[in-house]
Design a protein around this motif. Structure first.
Motif, PDB file in Angstrom:
ATOM      1  N   THR A  30       0.968  -1.085   0.020  1.00  0.00           N
ATOM      2  CA  THR A  30      -0.002  -0.036  -0.021  1.00  0.00           C
ATOM      3  C   THR A  30       0.723   1.277   0.156  1.00  0.00           C
ATOM      4  O   THR A  30       0.794   2.210  -0.785  1.00  0.00           O
ATOM      5  N   PHE A  31       1.928   1.258   0.846  1.00  0.00           N
ATOM      6  CA  PHE A  31       2.508   2.488   0.879  1.00  0.00           C
ATOM      7  C   PHE A  31       3.900   2.561   0.182  1.00  0.00           C
ATOM      8  O   PHE A  31       4.395   3.555  -0.609  1.00  0.00           O
ATOM      9  N   LEU A  32       4.467   1.100  -0.355  1.00  0.00           N
ATOM     10  CA  LEU A  32       5.613   1.160  -1.318  1.00  0.00           C
ATOM     11  C   LEU A  32       5.382   0.116  -2.174  1.00  0.00           C
ATOM     12  O   LEU A  32       6.201  -0.939  -2.248  1.00  0.00           O
ATOM     13  N   PRO A  33       4.544   0.207  -3.109  1.00  0.00           N
ATOM     14  CA  PRO A  33       4.313  -0.649  -4.244  1.00  0.00           C
ATOM     15  C   PRO A  33       5.361  -0.775  -5.028  1.00  0.00           C
ATOM     16  O   PRO A  33       6.120   0.113  -5.514  1.00  0.00           O
ATOM     17  N   TYR A 217       2.764  -9.665  -1.947  1.00  0.00           N
ATOM     18  CA  TYR A 217       3.169  -8.213  -2.290  1.00  0.00           C
ATOM     19  C   TYR A 217       2.965  -7.759  -3.648  1.00  0.00           C
ATOM     20  O   TYR A 217       2.561  -6.816  -3.847  1.00  0.00           O
ATOM     21  N   ALA A 218       3.425  -8.822  -4.546  1.00  0.00           N
ATOM     22  CA  ALA A 218       3.173  -8.383  -6.047  1.00  0.00           C
ATOM     23  C   ALA A 218       1.653  -8.191  -6.594  1.00  0.00           C
ATOM     24  O   ALA A 218       1.399  -7.169  -7.147  1.00  0.00           O
ATOM     25  N   ALA A 219       0.733  -8.961  -5.744  1.00  0.00           N
ATOM     26  CA  ALA A 219      -0.604  -8.828  -6.198  1.00  0.00           C
ATOM     27  C   ALA A 219      -1.006  -7.551  -5.806  1.00  0.00           C
ATOM     28  O   ALA A 219      -1.852  -6.784  -6.625  1.00  0.00           O
ATOM     29  N   PHE A 220      -0.900  -7.200  -4.473  1.00  0.00           N
ATOM     30  CA  PHE A 220      -1.204  -5.801  -4.108  1.00  0.00           C
ATOM     31  C   PHE A 220      -0.543  -4.776  -4.506  1.00  0.00           C
ATOM     32  O   PHE A 220      -1.169  -3.785  -4.532  1.00  0.00           O
ATOM     33  N   SER A 221       0.773  -4.788  -5.026  1.00  0.00           N
ATOM     34  CA  SER A 221       1.327  -3.608  -5.814  1.00  0.00           C
ATOM     35  C   SER A 221       0.716  -3.260  -6.727  1.00  0.00           C
ATOM     36  O   SER A 221       0.209  -2.221  -6.992  1.00  0.00           O
ATOM     37  N   ASP A 222       0.293  -4.346  -7.759  1.00  0.00           N
ATOM     38  CA  ASP A 222      -0.391  -4.057  -8.887  1.00  0.00           C
ATOM     39  C   ASP A 222      -2.160  -3.484  -8.631  1.00  0.00           C
ATOM     40  O   ASP A 222      -2.247  -2.645  -9.223  1.00  0.00           O
ATOM     41  N   SER A 223      -2.680  -4.008  -7.402  1.00  0.00           N
ATOM     42  CA  SER A 223      -3.924  -3.651  -7.233  1.00  0.00           C
ATOM     43  C   SER A 223      -3.946  -2.190  -6.696  1.00  0.00           C
ATOM     44  O   SER A 223      -4.775  -1.503  -7.087  1.00  0.00           O
ATOM     45  N   VAL A 224      -3.001  -1.881  -5.882  1.00  0.00           N
ATOM     46  CA  VAL A 224      -2.909  -0.662  -5.220  1.00  0.00           C
ATOM     47  C   VAL A 224      -2.514   0.563  -6.219  1.00  0.00           C
ATOM     48  O   VAL A 224      -3.293   1.555  -6.227  1.00  0.00           O
ATOM     49  N   TRP A 229      -7.661   0.601  -3.092  1.00  0.00           N
ATOM     50  CA  TRP A 229      -8.313   1.239  -1.795  1.00  0.00           C
ATOM     51  C   TRP A 229      -9.162   2.494  -2.262  1.00  0.00           C
ATOM     52  O   TRP A 229     -10.033   2.637  -1.303  1.00  0.00           O
ATOM     53  N   SER A 230      -9.172   2.730  -3.349  1.00  0.00           N
ATOM     54  CA  SER A 230     -10.386   3.828  -3.978  1.00  0.00           C
ATOM     55  C   SER A 230     -11.758   3.013  -4.230  1.00  0.00           C
ATOM     56  O   SER A 230     -12.776   3.777  -4.052  1.00  0.00           O
ATOM     57  N   GLN A 231     -11.459   1.847  -4.415  1.00  0.00           N
ATOM     58  CA  GLN A 231     -12.637   1.147  -4.970  1.00  0.00           C
ATOM     59  C   GLN A 231     -13.135   0.257  -3.713  1.00  0.00           C
ATOM     60  O   GLN A 231     -14.576   0.198  -3.753  1.00  0.00           O
ATOM     61  N   LEU A 232     -12.728   0.078  -2.697  1.00  0.00           N
ATOM     62  CA  LEU A 232     -13.178  -0.537  -1.464  1.00  0.00           C
ATOM     63  C   LEU A 232     -13.071   0.112  -0.226  1.00  0.00           C
ATOM     64  O   LEU A 232     -12.025   0.837  -0.145  1.00  0.00           O
ATOM     65  N   GLY A 233     -14.221   0.232   0.494  1.00  0.00           N
ATOM     66  CA  GLY A 233     -14.176   0.940   1.865  1.00  0.00           C
ATOM     67  C   GLY A 233     -14.138  -0.021   3.099  1.00  0.00           C
ATOM     68  O   GLY A 233     -14.320  -1.349   2.919  1.00  0.00           O
TER      69      GLY A 233
END
Length: 337
Positions: A30-33, A217-224, A229-233
């Motif tokens: 989230t912070f370092l993709p 990590y790789a998966a969430f780097s792409d997603s972030v 996080w703008s799509q999900l609350g």
């Protein structure tokens, strides 16, 4: 329940350490993709990590584990039915819920979760605590994972293609081969490397888990970087937790009802309830990495991560309750701790 038993019961309700590490990867991404020139390097590392996970799965698998308890064919058929038929049907039903109950972006992840094989280590561990049929659980969980290497990608691909989940059926043979080839290589090499794998089991276990952390990590780097996080609350995550909790409750109830209808003994009932209701994070993450490359992978993994922690907490309580029953013929000896 004794004071010691209560302390043990409460200890098992704590968040799983491995889940906390996985959540740490989500926070890091989230912070370092990973972006720019680091991205292609990470892609190669992820492909190698997925192959390594299944190679180690194959190298660890002994033929004795496959044979153990395999004579109880009725039990194993019902475990596979719960894992690969009833649970996927429940997943499809959950994915069709209105968006105010389950956001459409999370529905494919719920379907994929429902298609996963059972856990091995957790199923065996909780069966031992509950004084269930450990040999049958070893055989059932092992068979589930062996079949899942092929069936999970195919089943998920078919269901997600039918529901518009964006999976290409043309790529499924290559994906299955990508998972199956290293698994078979590891198992065929077991006569030569089996002793080494056993001697260094702890180190290889962390190497295995580290590979999964890298995939997350790789998966969430792409997603972030694609605006996850703008799509999900917070409310979307709360709804997902509720859906996963209901899925777990329903499959536990169905597994118990099937066991009672089949007139299984209590130790066999424990095997069916535990193996039939669990889903494997260790297999799910690398299979998802092969099946869903790109920005959608983070959304696919969220239901698996949430369900995994829920199943550990709930089944810990159930195992403790089973363990408190009076001793009976055919029970496994009480587990230490």
């Amino acid at each position: 329940m004794t004071a010691g038993g209560g302390a043990s019961w409460l200890a098992r309700l704590r968040p799983d350490t491995y889940i906390l590490l996985i959540l740490g990867m989500v926070v890091l991404a989230t912070f370092l993709p990973a972006q720019g020139s680091a991205r292609p390097v990470l892609d190669v590392m992820v492909s190698a990590a997925i192959a390594l996970v299944f190679f180690l799965h194959g190298a660890r698998l002994s033929r004795e584990a496959v044979i153990a308890g395999a004579t109880q064919w009725r039990l194993h058929i019902l475990v596979l039915l719960a894992t690969f038929a009833i649970f996927p049907a429940l997943g499809v039903a959950a994915a069709s819920l209105p968006a105010w109950l389950l956001p459409a972006s999370l529905a494919p992840g719920v379907i994929f979760l429902a298609c996963l094989p059972s856990t091995i280590q957790a199923s065996i561990g909780f069966t031992a605590i509950a004084r269930g049929n450990v040999a049958a659980t070893v055989a059932a969980a092992t068979a589930s994972n062996l079949i899942g290497i092929v069936l999970t990608p195919v089943l998920a691909g078919l269901l997600l293609h039918r529901t518009g989940g964006g999976v290409s059926l043309e790529g499924l043979p290559g994906i299955v081969l990508h998972l199956l080839a290293p698994f078979l290589a590891g198992h065929l090499l077991r006569p030569w490397i089996g002793a080494l794998v056993s001697r260094h089991a702890a180190v290889l276990s962390w190497l295995d888990r580290g590979s999964i952390l890298l995939v997350v990590y790789a998966a969430f780097s792409d997603s972030v970087t694609s605006g996850l996080w703008s799509q999900l609350g917070a409310m979307d995550l709360a709804r997902l937790i509720l859906v996963c909790a209901v899925l777990l409750a329903v499959i536990l109830a169905i597994s118990l009802a099937i066991s009672r209808a089949a007139r299984f003994s209590t130790p066999e009932e424990i095997t069916l309830v535990f193996c039939g209701s669990k889903k494997s994070l260790a297999s799910g993450v690398p299979i998802a990495g092969a099946l869903f490359p790109g920005e959608s992978l983070g959304l696919i993994l969220l239901p698996i991560m949430i369900f995994h922690q829920l199943q550990l907490m709930v089944v810990a309580v159930i195992a403790q309750r089973y363990s408190e029953r009076p001793p009976a013929e055919g029970d496994a000896p009480p587990a230490n701790g």
